[in-house]
Design an enzyme around this catalytic site. Sequence first.
Site, PDB file in Angstrom:
ATOM      1  N   SER A  39       0.853  -1.184   0.000  1.00 25.62           N
ATOM      2  CA  SER A  39       0.000   0.000   0.000  1.00 25.62           C
ATOM      3  C   SER A  39       0.890   1.234   0.000  1.00 25.62           C
ATOM      4  CB  SER A  39      -0.882   0.006   1.248  1.00 25.62           C
ATOM      5  OG  SER A  39      -0.085   0.312   2.373  1.00 25.62           O
ATOM      6  N   LYS A  40       0.225   2.374   0.001  1.00 23.17           N
ATOM      7  CA  LYS A  40       0.967   3.646  -0.019  1.00 23.17           C
ATOM      8  C   LYS A  40       1.964   3.752   1.133  1.00 23.17           C
ATOM      9  CE  LYS A  40      -1.742   6.771  -2.780  1.00 23.17           C
ATOM     10  NZ  LYS A  40      -3.196   6.873  -2.733  1.00 23.17           N
ATOM     11  N   ARG A  41       1.635   3.072   2.219  1.00 26.60           N
ATOM     12  CA  ARG A  41       2.527   3.118   3.384  1.00 26.60           C
ATOM     13  C   ARG A  41       3.933   2.616   3.049  1.00 26.60           C
ATOM     14  NH1 ARG A  41       1.879  -0.473   7.018  1.00 26.60           N
ATOM     15  NH2 ARG A  41       0.359  -1.698   5.850  1.00 26.60           N
TER      16      ARG A  41
END
Length: 459
Positions: free
Chosen positions: A239-241
């Site tokens: 994910s963006k994380r």
Amino acid sequence: MIVTRFAPSPTGYLHIGGLRTALFSYLYARANGGKFLLRIEDTDLKRNSQEAAKAIEEAFKWCNLDYDGQIVYQSSRFDLYKQYVQKLLDEGKAYKCYMSKDELDELRAQQEARKERPRYDNRYRDFTGTPPAGIEPVIRIKSPLSGTIEFNDGIKGEIKFNAADILDDFIIARSDGTPTYNFTVVIDDALMGVTDVIRGDDHLSNTPKQIVLYNALGFKIPKFYHVAMINGADGSKLSKRHGATDVMEYKRMGYLPQALLNFLVRLGWSHGDDEIFSMEEMKRYFDPNHISKSASTFNQTKLEWLNAHYIKNSDDDELAIQLVEFGVDIRSHAKKHLIAQQYKQRAKTLVEMAEGIKVLLNRPSCYDEKAYKKFVTESSLSLLTKFADTLSANLNAKECEKRTMEFLDANGAKLKDLAQPLRVAITGGSVSPSIFEICEILGSDEVKTRISNLIKKGL
Ligand code: GLU
């Protein structure tokens, strides 16, 4: 003929996991003289599909992936879906369900209270009475009430679902007439002649529903390949994380498309111990039946390593063109090749390469404090003063090295006494390619000016 497709829902950018799915589908089709199709799954009209298509086209173009024919937009095919919904209704394979939202909520609550899986109870499956007033019906497919749904997944092997456990009469068209994902995907894959569906295994639970629809519609069922997810280094879903998820963000970060594709093809697929694959090699060796069953991990260090490899092996002129976007234009620099050669050896990204070259081509406006303290001393300044005097004409790196060595001998000094202070003078810091190449790139006058600027600043 093998026909594959990539069928993203519009999100406005191409996700890195999507690019991997697209690449696998692309390679399989291209390696076998087949077709690779692109379809935008934009039945949810609230999202902007033009923008999404543009983003995908841009990313495909950057990666040099091409697709056959025109992009298919599901939003332009509502009439077609309606026809097939009607066909299923006419054949008694689908039916109108008039259950209200309140009734559905009540059913759910009862099932949950009994700790049962919430599911539709087929109450309108054989309904022949008068429909309740004021309710726009949804259309449900008659799913098998018993038996199994089986298929041989190209990655996961034999898959068997117990129809009664997992299926209810699911909705194929909502009350506003719009078709649902599982329905449109089946109609489109069948009508577009898709033979092999390669997609993320988050879709595995949809496959039995789609098989029910293939059977009801009398369409040939394609071969499915459900690819395990890409995880971040911490084991959770990418994910963006974990960094960028937009493919074009990798372009902005200075990655080469060859590196990104090479990186992605190895996420879940291998060919012996090979790590480096040109597009030609990917096409030659890729086989979706050899995709791994287990999830793969996004390894940033490996991506950087591959990118460094592709930068190092890139053509100088090609790099010069690409560097323009990163704020450095060496296309008509007399020492273009030497600059490219020096900086492509050490850069992990084009951003790094551009930064290094910028530092070299621009006179330092300030000096790195630590490097200054360490290398600029009374004796190094006096050595630099004398060294500047020996730099008369423009020298190539070899001549410069020879002359420097003679100079050092004559002054009883060592290369290390000169190299670091000279780097500070030229670049403002202590890291750069060999000082001889730098002197050739900048020319004697420029080197002298930078030395004199450092001397002026003094201790
Ligand atoms: N539109 C779906 C998605 O973006 C993919 C559908 C499919 O590949 O079958 O997740």
